[in-house]
Design a protein around this motif. Structure first.
Motif, PDB file in Angstrom:
ATOM      1  N   GLU A 137       6.241   5.275   0.300  1.00 28.44           N
ATOM      2  CA  GLU A 137       6.133   6.242  -0.742  1.00 28.44           C
ATOM      3  C   GLU A 137       6.523   5.626  -2.118  1.00 28.44           C
ATOM      4  O   GLU A 137       5.924   5.589  -3.212  1.00 28.44           O
ATOM      5  CB  GLU A 137       6.923   7.694  -0.708  1.00 28.44           C
ATOM      6  CG  GLU A 137       6.503   8.749  -1.980  1.00 28.44           C
ATOM      7  CD  GLU A 137       7.353  10.189  -1.471  1.00 28.44           C
ATOM      8  OE1 GLU A 137       7.052  10.851  -2.390  1.00 28.44           O
ATOM      9  OE2 GLU A 137       7.840  10.024  -0.660  1.00 28.44           O
TER      10      GLU A 137
ATOM     11  N   SER B 161       0.930  -1.252   0.229  1.00 33.84           N
ATOM     12  CA  SER B 161      -0.047  -0.053  -0.093  1.00 33.84           C
ATOM     13  C   SER B 161       0.836   1.269   0.046  1.00 33.84           C
ATOM     14  O   SER B 161       1.851   1.267   0.508  1.00 33.84           O
ATOM     15  CB  SER B 161      -1.078   0.082   1.187  1.00 33.84           C
ATOM     16  OG  SER B 161      -1.633   1.404   1.301  1.00 33.84           O
ATOM     17  N   ALA B 162       0.475   2.298  -0.577  1.00 28.80           N
ATOM     18  CA  ALA B 162       0.863   3.695  -0.553  1.00 28.80           C
ATOM     19  C   ALA B 162       0.928   4.258   0.801  1.00 28.80           C
ATOM     20  O   ALA B 162       1.604   5.166   0.990  1.00 28.80           O
ATOM     21  CB  ALA B 162       0.424   4.494  -1.917  1.00 28.80           C
TER      22      ALA B 162
ATOM     23  N   ASP C 167      -1.221   2.611  -5.389  1.00 26.48           N
ATOM     24  CA  ASP C 167      -2.000   3.727  -5.185  1.00 26.48           C
ATOM     25  C   ASP C 167      -3.347   3.802  -5.534  1.00 26.48           C
ATOM     26  O   ASP C 167      -4.111   5.015  -5.768  1.00 26.48           O
ATOM     27  CB  ASP C 167      -1.239   4.956  -5.534  1.00 26.48           C
ATOM     28  CG  ASP C 167      -1.094   4.965  -6.836  1.00 26.48           C
ATOM     29  OD1 ASP C 167      -1.443   3.974  -7.714  1.00 26.48           O
ATOM     30  OD2 ASP C 167      -0.208   5.903  -7.626  1.00 26.48           O
TER      31      ASP C 167
END
Length: 380
Positions: free
Chosen positions: A162, A157-158, A279
């Motif tokens: 990052e 997961s974002a 994302d």
């Protein structure tokens, strides 16, 4: 006068009864000298003469080279010369070069200083990972497959990270590049952009009553000047990196990223690469970095490697962008108002130009060879 002519002809000064070998006393003296100079005595005094020892080896080498060029070689026994007798004597079946060299170095040198011959130091490429220990980066000793399974971009997961990173561990020990001054570059770069935008507005105001082409030409000149100023500032601040950008579909991002990671950690691509985590978008961005956007040979090398890895989608371009423009938020939509292009290189155009140059060089080489062949033909 007749006496002189007789002397020149040989009459009177050469006796027909004289002996070529001398008288009996002279012959006995010469035989005694001959008995003293036996081959055994000679080689006892010349057993360490390097020239005498290696002479038969040289002769054999010359004979071999000559026989290679002779279509019908004939083997003739080598005459037993003074040098070849060395190999016939006991103790001369092989050359002990190490012993001879040690004895040569042990001889006292007169007025000569010994040279200190030491091997040149070799540069060792140490494995180094500046992101070692960070959970979302590849680790030293970790395979590409294990890394992608540990941190899969498809499902990571974002919200947790990052970017996911892979770093080339083969650092050049000669590389002493200073860290880029990104904050200073952003401040001064933003000022250049603001000043350029004001100049463009001024050009438009002054040229509103004139032909549109005049304004367009002045804008192009200003955009070129801005490009040069930003490039100069990037070099001054050390902001030189750039990247090729891939946009694989979500379903194939793990496979594409694994290929990029494997090539990066084996020193086939650039200094590092990164991929965007999940994302919610259908495409993911993969960036493959190069060290210096000014080095077009290296930029092209990485592009060709991506092509060899089958990472270029057929019929779809990828683009190369300098990090300097990324730090200034210059993208396709924002760069246009300054008259700039967000990307520096287009994969299709760059590869086409490279292949045209290679073809031209190949044709030029072939033409030169043809000219040499014709020249040699007419000279003969």
């Amino acid at each position: 006068m007749a006496a002189t002519e007789d002397t020149v002809a040989g009459a009177g000064w050469i006796s027909d009864d004289s002996s070529f070998y001398g008288d009996e006393n002279e012959q006995e003296y010469q035989e005694s000298l001959s008995n003293q100079n036996t081959p055994k005595a000679f080689w006892l005094s010349h057993s360490k003469d390097l020239n005498a020892i290696v002479s038969p080896t040289k002769l054999q080498a010359v004979k071999k080279i000559t026989s290679d060029f002779d279509a019908t070689p004939t083997k003739k026994p080598m005459p037993l010369t003074t040098s070849t007798r060395a190999n016939k004597l006991p103790g001369f079946s092989g050359l002990d070069r190490k012993t001879m060299e040690e004895e040569r170095l042990a001889r006292p040198c007169k007025g000569k200083r010994k040279r200190d011959i030491s091997p040149e130091p070799t540069l060792r490429r140490e494995l180094f990972n500046p992101m070692q220990g960070q959970p979302f980066c590849w680790q030293l000793g970790e395979t590409a497959d294990a890394f992608v399974k540990r941190v899969p971009p498809l499902s990571t997961s974002a919200l947790t990270c990052e970017w996911i990173w892979a770093v080339n561990p083969y650092r050049d020990p000669r590389d002493k590049s200073a860290a880029p001054r990104i904050a200073a570059f952003r401040d001064r770069g933003a000022k250049l952009l603001t000043e350029s935008l004001a100049k463009r507005d001024e050009i438009q105001v002054k040229g509103r009553l004139g032909p549109r082409s005049t304004v367009t030409r002045a804008w192009n000149q200003e955009a070129k000047a801005l490009q040069q100023s930003l490039t100069k500032l990037a070099v001054e601040m050390g902001v030189l990196s750039g990247k090729w950008m891939l946009f694989p579909k979500e379903q194939s991002v793990n496979r594409s990223w694994k290929t990029v990671v494997e090539a990066t950690i084996t020193d086939r691509l650039g200094p590092m690469a990164k991929v965007a985590p999940d994302d919610g978008k259908d495409e993911r961005l993969i960036c493959i970095y190069t060290k210096d956007f000014r080095d077009e040979d290296d930029v092209l090398r990485v592009l060709k490697e991506l092509e060899n890895l089958d990472l270029l989608s057929h019929g779809r371009n990828i683009y190369y962008k300098a990090d300097a423009f990324t730090h200034l938020d210059l993208y396709s939509a924002t760069a246009d108002k300054y008259g700039l292009q967000a990307s520096m290189h287009n994969s299709s155009r760059m590869l086409a130009a490279a292949r045209t140059a290679e073809l031209s060089a190949s044709q030029n080489t072939a033409s030169q060879q043809e000219c040499r062949i014709l020249q040699n033909f007419y000279q003969t």
